[in-house]
Design a protein around this motif. Structure first.
Motif, short mmCIF file in Angstrom:
data_model
loop_
_atom_site.label_atom_id
_atom_site.label_comp_id
_atom_site.label_asym_id
_atom_site.label_seq_id
_atom_site.Cartn_x
_atom_site.Cartn_y
_atom_site.Cartn_z
N THR A 1 -3.83 2.42 -2.67
CA THR A 1 -4.27 1.12 -1.70
C THR A 1 -4.07 -0.01 -2.62
O THR A 1 -4.30 0.00 -3.81
CB THR A 1 -5.54 1.29 -1.49
OG1 THR A 1 -5.78 2.82 -0.55
CG2 THR A 1 -5.94 0.30 -0.37
N SER A 2 -3.59 -1.21 -2.02
CA SER A 2 -3.39 -2.50 -2.82
C SER A 2 -4.77 -2.93 -3.15
O SER A 2 -5.99 -2.72 -2.68
CB SER A 2 -2.74 -3.41 -1.91
OG SER A 2 -3.52 -3.59 -0.83
N GLU B 1 9.69 14.87 -0.29
CA GLU B 1 8.56 14.23 0.40
C GLU B 1 8.95 12.89 1.13
O GLU B 1 9.70 12.13 0.50
CB GLU B 1 7.31 13.91 -0.68
CG GLU B 1 6.26 13.28 0.37
CD GLU B 1 4.80 13.50 -0.40
OE1 GLU B 1 4.13 13.95 0.06
OE2 GLU B 1 4.68 13.04 -1.55
N THR B 2 8.57 12.99 2.51
CA THR B 2 8.92 11.74 3.24
C THR B 2 7.79 10.84 3.72
O THR B 2 6.63 11.28 4.10
CB THR B 2 9.39 12.24 4.65
OG1 THR B 2 10.69 13.30 4.08
CG2 THR B 2 9.75 11.18 5.44
N TYR B 3 7.77 9.39 3.39
CA TYR B 3 6.85 8.53 3.82
C TYR B 3 7.48 7.98 5.07
O TYR B 3 8.29 7.22 4.83
CB TYR B 3 6.32 7.56 2.99
CG TYR B 3 5.97 8.31 1.51
CD1 TYR B 3 4.28 8.00 1.54
CD2 TYR B 3 6.49 8.85 0.69
CE1 TYR B 3 3.82 8.61 0.15
CE2 TYR B 3 6.25 9.32 -0.66
CZ TYR B 3 4.60 9.50 -0.72
OH TYR B 3 4.16 9.87 -1.88
N ASN C 1 3.39 4.40 3.81
CA ASN C 1 3.26 3.25 2.99
C ASN C 1 3.65 2.04 3.83
O ASN C 1 4.33 1.83 4.52
CB ASN C 1 4.69 3.45 2.00
CG ASN C 1 4.40 4.60 1.05
OD1 ASN C 1 3.28 5.01 0.91
ND2 ASN C 1 5.57 4.99 0.38
N THR C 2 2.99 1.09 3.35
CA THR C 2 2.90 -0.17 4.08
C THR C 2 2.97 -1.50 3.47
O THR C 2 2.50 -1.50 2.34
CB THR C 2 1.63 -0.24 5.49
OG1 THR C 2 0.64 -0.38 4.55
CG2 THR C 2 1.69 0.98 6.29
N VAL C 3 3.49 -2.49 4.26
CA VAL C 3 3.25 -3.85 3.71
C VAL C 3 2.31 -4.41 4.77
O VAL C 3 2.43 -4.54 5.60
CB VAL C 3 4.50 -4.74 3.55
CG1 VAL C 3 4.29 -6.19 3.05
CG2 VAL C 3 5.55 -3.99 2.69
N ASP C 4 1.04 -4.94 4.20
CA ASP C 4 0.00 -5.67 5.18
C ASP C 4 0.49 -7.09 4.86
O ASP C 4 -0.02 -7.68 3.61
CB ASP C 4 -1.23 -5.22 4.94
CG ASP C 4 -1.56 -3.67 5.43
OD1 ASP C 4 -0.54 -3.24 6.24
OD2 ASP C 4 -2.41 -3.01 5.15
N ASN D 1 0.84 -1.09 -0.07
CA ASN D 1 -0.03 -0.08 -0.10
C ASN D 1 0.98 1.49 -0.06
O ASN D 1 1.92 1.17 0.68
CB ASN D 1 -0.82 0.05 1.03
CG ASN D 1 -1.81 -1.24 1.51
OD1 ASN D 1 -2.78 -1.47 0.88
ND2 ASN D 1 -1.33 -2.04 2.30
N ALA D 2 0.35 2.17 -0.83
CA ALA D 2 1.09 3.55 -0.54
C ALA D 2 0.06 4.69 -0.42
O ALA D 2 -0.81 4.56 -0.87
CB ALA D 2 1.71 3.97 -1.99
N GLY D 3 0.41 5.27 0.57
CA GLY D 3 -0.64 6.56 1.21
C GLY D 3 -0.18 7.89 0.66
O GLY D 3 0.51 7.94 -0.28
N LEU D 4 -0.10 8.80 1.41
CA LEU D 4 0.33 10.17 1.40
C LEU D 4 1.44 10.35 2.19
O LEU D 4 1.40 10.23 3.29
CB LEU D 4 -0.85 11.27 1.77
CG LEU D 4 -2.15 11.11 0.88
CD1 LEU D 4 -3.17 12.17 1.39
CD2 LEU D 4 -2.04 11.17 -0.41
#
Length: 330
Positions: free
Chosen positions: A112-113, A163-165, A169-172, A74-77
């Motif tokens: 989102t994935s 820009e910093t995440y 950004n997550t791996v679920d 998943n990639a967010g803001l």
């Protein structure tokens, strides 16, 4: 005979448990991209800039046979974006558009994935050899569109946009049997692993300059002044300071005493170039007169060069010419 009471030896056997049994787990592995760098960027150009080759490497370890892992990317803001289309890099309050993609053709925005590759991956645990790691790699791509003339430099210098995440950004990950595993995006997950990522671009201060020729009208006698004008067009990075100088010319090489020369003879004609229609400010350089100063807007800025031939003795007939060099400094 006296009998002695029997004696007993009681032995306590203990089993020490050092912790809970090890669980199935996944981790980010070596090779995961921490920084996506577009490098130097000129926002005045129409050409897009790419930074491809980003990847997230995940290694999972299984502690039971027959298990699988659903892995969702998943990639967010990040910290300077307000939407995923477009995402934005920031330098203070300034912004520049870019985006992250799941395909090399840069058409599918990474958000989102979904329940399809490449953001959804099903990992099968080892048939034998429990504890053996299994690795999967998700690749992502980045594009910074060209033609962003409103993007600013700061402090009249090349300016880093970032820009910093940190956690968005997550791996679920969910572990289970094939029929029991949910699809991406996961509402319930076993693990959520942040993917730290920093995206950067260096906005360069830049300028272009173009000029049209200045041609005085034909004149039989120089008993009255002659006037003409031309244009200089400047395009500089937004908020970038610049100056435009005009030298003393190929004939006199003297800003304060410019001359045009006859095309074949040695005769000359005096003339001058000005920044204003009142002929008050000589347009020059460091040797005399004044350069024109301005602040870039990211768009074309057009300036008029005012020329005047003063009253003087009339030389022989013919065409007279001088070559002026216009220089922009930024």
């Amino acid at each position: 005979m006296k009998l002695l009471p029997a004696s007993c030896l009681v032995v306590f056997v203990c089993l020490g448990v050092s912790g809970a049994a090890r669980a199935n787990s996944c981790v980010l592995a070596a090779g995961t991209t921490a920084t996506t760098d577009f490098g130097p960027v000129n926002p005045l150009l129409a050409t897009d800039t790419f930074s491809d080759g980003g990847q997230v490497v995940v290694t999972c370890t299984f502690t039971a046979l027959g298990l699988l892992a659903r892995v969702c990317f998943n990639a967010g803001l990040g910290n300077t974006s307000t939407s995923t289309n477009p995402r934005t890099l920031g330098a203070g309050t300034n912004r520049m558009n870019y985006n992250l993609y799941t395909d090399a053709s840069h058409t599918q925005i990474w958000g989102t994935s979904t329940n399809a590759a490449p953001t959804s991956v099903l990992i099968t645990g080892p048939i034998l050899g429990l504890g053996s790691p299994v690795t999967t790699t998700f690749k992502f791509y980045a594009k910074l569109p060209g033609n962003q003339p409103l993007v600013k430099t700061v402090g009249n210098a090349n300016t880093q946009y970032t820009e910093t995440y940190s956690t968005t950004n997550t791996v679920d990950v969910a572990f289970g049997l094939l029929g029991a595993l949910s699809a991406c995006p996961l509402s319930t997950y076993t693990q959520r692993i942040p993917i730290p990522l920093t995206v950067t671009a260096l906005v360069q201060k830049n300028c272009t300059i173009n000029a049209t020729d200045l041609a005085f009208p034909p004149k039989g006698l120089l008993t009255s002044t002659a006037a003409a004008s031309s244009q200089i067009t400047v395009k500089c990075t937004n908020n970038n300071a610049y100056s435009v100088s005009l030298n003393g010319g190929s004939v006199a090489n003297n800003v304060l005493a410019r001359k045009m020369k006859h095309e074949t003879a040695a005769d000359t004609v005096n003339y001058q170039l000005y920044q204003d229609s009142a002929y008050a400010t000589i347009w020059g350089d460091a040797t005399g007169g004044l350069p024109l100063v301005g602040l870039g807007s990211g768009a074309n800025q057009v300036f008029t060069v005012y020329g005047r031939v003063p009253v003087q003795s009339t030389p022989r007939p013919g065409n007279y010419k001088d070559v002026i060099t216009a220089t922009i400094t930024f």
